[in-house]
Design an enzyme around this catalytic site. Structure first.
Site, short mmCIF file in Angstrom:
data_model
loop_
_atom_site.label_atom_id
_atom_site.label_comp_id
_atom_site.label_asym_id
_atom_site.label_seq_id
_atom_site.Cartn_x
_atom_site.Cartn_y
_atom_site.Cartn_z
CB SER A 253 -9.30 0.42 0.00
OG SER A 253 -8.73 0.50 -1.28
CG ASP B 97 -2.25 0.62 1.02
OD1 ASP B 97 -2.27 1.85 0.88
OD2 ASP B 97 -3.27 -0.08 1.00
CG HIS C 226 -5.30 3.79 1.15
ND1 HIS C 226 -4.92 2.48 0.93
CD2 HIS C 226 -6.58 3.89 0.69
CE1 HIS C 226 -5.93 1.82 0.36
NE2 HIS C 226 -6.95 2.66 0.21
CG ASN D 45 -13.59 1.47 -4.40
OD1 ASN D 45 -14.00 0.45 -3.85
ND2 ASN D 45 -12.56 2.15 -3.93
#
Length: 405
Positions: A347, A162, A195, A284
């Protein structure tokens, strides 16, 4: 000739009687009930007898069963005899052969495998975020309690591929480690976006995490804007695969994605073949998850999103490349500068599954294969709990679940 024919018929009748068969009816076999593999004690069984048997008949059966056990001369043995009102039976250590011989006895109603039991002392987090709470209830929970016990992620490494992790965040409990950076050299050795820290927090933080004793390892492939390259992502996968050795319990979470890429999917599948459990977000775009990578990789677990009222998230991808649904709307977790943030996305759903995978692995005395972990996640999930799933493509209605273990 007539005499010979009659003798042949008599011989057939005797043969049928000796073999325990009767014409037109199969030999009796009492049902065999087996429990969950992780709790079953191999070779041990509880035999339940007909409740209407008299004490004399029970005693006669026990003597007969003991004679069979002795006759076989193997590891079989009687453990205990039960006589609790209408409940009559016994526990025994039996080989498969002896077990099946006993099952042919008409006095037996059924045979059930013996299992380990333990005190009901689950650790209880009385105020928890809705996402982690939802993973422990089959139906919408009336309370905000999150419970777990031995399944806490102990001994499991979860690689967060990530934006990095703010490893010094107090809620990560010192269990977040820096791994590698495929964005900057020299590396900032922290998360400059937030994130990755949020994802790690959902996996294993003290307050917001699913597997509260797992170790999170930062693999930075996305920059401060949350962007990266395909080659950088594959470098991250390569590094994770190189860290894994047989016998290790490893999970990798990829809450990222791009257009469908056979190369990226192949890298993920190769890492899974080596024994790393990959959990990835479905994407998404409210479209077919097969159109994105790594969501379309064949051996990973691809995760869709739902909200706190068990509705399918309007942004979530779906379809045959997706496998399971998990909480992904308004998820609160750790953020930069020791803070928290509430955000939405597949996520956020993916690390719930990665956390449950870590919990499941921590319960196992041996290391199951990624295929076995994937099958357990899907088969153990709650079925048909989520509404508003798009109907344009076949999509599994499987909601993440793991009871207190």
């Amino acid at each position: 000739v007539l005499l010979a024919t009659m003798l042949s018929v008599v011989a057939l009748l005797l043969l049928s009687l000796q073999s325990g068969l009767s014409w037109g009816r199969a030999a009796y076999q009492a049902p065999l009930i087996t429990g969950s593999p992780e709790k079953t004690i191999p070779g041990e069984y509880i035999v339940v007898l007909n409740s209407k048997l008299t004490l004399k008949e029970v005693t006669s059966h026990i003597e007969h069963a003991t004679a069979i056990i002795t006759e076989e001369g193997d590891d079989s043995a009687l453990i205990d005899v039960y006589n609790i009102g209408n409940f009559k039976g016994y526990a025994a250590k039996l080989t498969d052969r002896v077990r099946d011989r006993l099952r042919s006895m008409n006095e037996i109603v059924y045979v059930e495998s013996n299992e380990k039991v333990q005190a009901d002392n689950c650790t209880l987090q009385t105020v928890a975020t809705w996402g982690i709470v939802r993973t422990t209830y089959r139906n919408l929970p009336p309370i905000a309690d999150y419970s777990y016990e031995t399944g806490d992620g102990t001994g499991v490494n979860v690689y967060i591929i990530d934006t990095g992790i703010e490893t010094t965040h107090p809620d990560l409990g010192g269990r977040a480690k820096w791994g590698a950076d495929f964005v900057d050299d020299p590396s900032p050795m922290t998360d400059l976006h937030g994130h990755g820290t949020h994802v790690a927090g959902t996996v294993m933080s003290n307050t917001y995490g699913v597997a509260k004793k797992a170790t999170a390892i930062a693999v930075r492939v996305l920059n401060e804007n949350g962007s990266g390259t395909k080659s950088g992502v594959i470098s991250g996968i390569n590094w994770v695969a190189a860290q894994h050795t047989p016998g290790k319990k490893s999970v990798a979470n990829m809450s990222l994605g791009g257009s469908s890429s056979a190369i990226e999917d192949a890298a993920v599948d190769a890492a899974v073949e080596l024994g790393v459990n990959f959990v990835v977000s479905a994407g998404n775009s409210n479209t077919d998850a097969c159109s994105q990578s790594p969501a379309s990789a064949s051996q990973c677990v691809t995760v869709m999103a739902s909200d706190s009222s068990d509705k399918f998230a309007i942004f979530s991808n779906y379809g045959t490349c997706a496998h399971i649904i998990a909480p992904g709307v308004k998820i609160t977790s750790t953020w930069l500068e020791g803070g928290i943030n509430t955000i939405s996305g597949t996520s956020m759903a993916s690390p719930h599954v990665a956390g449950v995978a870590a919990k499941y692995l921590s319960c196992q005395s041996t290391v199951p294969s990624p295929a076995e972990v994937k099958a357990w996640l899907i088969n153990n999930a709650s079925t048909n709990k989520i509404s508003n799933i798009p109907t344009s493509l076949p999509t599994p209605n499987k909601l993440l679940f793991m009871d207190c273990l």
